[in-house]
Write an enzyme that holds these catalytic residues in place. Structure first.
Site, short mmCIF file in Angstrom:
data_model
loop_
_atom_site.label_atom_id
_atom_site.label_comp_id
_atom_site.label_asym_id
_atom_site.label_seq_id
_atom_site.Cartn_x
_atom_site.Cartn_y
_atom_site.Cartn_z
N CYS A 105 0.84 -1.20 0.00
CA CYS A 105 0.00 0.00 0.00
C CYS A 105 0.88 1.27 0.00
CB CYS A 105 -0.94 -0.06 1.20
SG CYS A 105 -2.36 1.05 1.16
N THR A 106 0.57 2.22 0.86
CA THR A 106 1.30 3.49 0.86
C THR A 106 2.67 3.40 1.51
OG1 THR A 106 0.09 4.12 2.86
CG2 THR A 106 -0.76 4.92 0.75
#
Length: 227
Positions: A105-106
């Site tokens: 993800c981030t």
């Protein structure tokens, strides 16, 4: 599934982490023969996740041994972590000797902040992919992206795909398939709305409006403030 050689897999932990970014790949990778998991944070204090409970690190940054596989989860806490020098230094130091450097993800933006995505193909959560050039990465539309020893994956549940992909690289397809079967990872969701390519347009627009437009703007501001 016996293997005498151990593989140390270190996950970065930070306040505001998305717990499934960490726990999903940790569950799969923990079943890999020889796996030794560690969760490293700035201190040994409990780390508050985005799910209303906390997790305990096994190591602080100073005591964490070198990783063979370094994994950087994501979460809304990434924007704050981008400005923490100790966190970025830990990523840089651990990545230097790691066989694989990965993100969920981030978490990709923390790799980027450490200079590890320059000129690399990479992915992240769909709500933030347009920001990847800010850390020198080439956005690539895929659930799991490999570029040399760097492996990035999309949002949250993509961590399981990344973990099984990595197990296959290290131990072979049969071992990865056995782990997938053991955890009964057999997705059959009730809706086909797991990505903007398939979700109803009004659902995507609503989520962007209420969550990800503001979240991406906060991430962009944090990247601008720390580069």
């Amino acid at each position: 599934m016996q293997d005498a050689k151990s593989t140390r897999i270190t996950f970065l932990l930070f306040p505001g982490i998305t717990q499934l970014d960490f726990t999903a790949p940790a569950q799969a990778l923990s079943r890999m023969p020889g796996a030794e998991l560690a969760g490293a944070a700035a201190s040994l204090d409990p780390i508050a996740t985005d799910s209303g409970f906390s997790i305990l690190p096994t190591h602080d940054f100073a005591s964490c041994p070198p990783a063979d596989i370094l994994c950087i989860p994501g979460g809304h806490g990434v924007a704050d972590a981008l400005g923490d020098d100790a966190t970025i230094d830990f990523i840089t130091q651990q990545a230097a000797g790691a066989q694989w450097v990965t993100s969920v993800c981030t978490g990709a933006f923390l790799l980027g902040r450490a200079g590890l995505l320059d000129g690399k193909r990479a992915t992240t959560h769909w709500g933030y992919t347009h920001l990847l050039p800010l850390v020198g990465a080439e956005p690539t539309k895929a659930r799991v992206v490999e570029d040399g020893k760097i492996v990035t994956c999309g949002g949250v549940t993509s961590g399981l795909d990344f973990a099984l992909t990595l197990v296959a690289r290290l131990k072979g397809d049969t071992v990865a398939q056995a782990i997938q079967l053991a955890i009964e990872y057999n997705p059959a969701p009730p809706f086909t709305s797991g990505h903007p390519d398939r979700a109803p347009a009004e659902v995507t627009l609503g989520l962007r409006t209420h969550v990800y437009d503001a979240a991406a703007a906060r991430m962009a501001a944090a990247l601008g403030a720390t580069t």
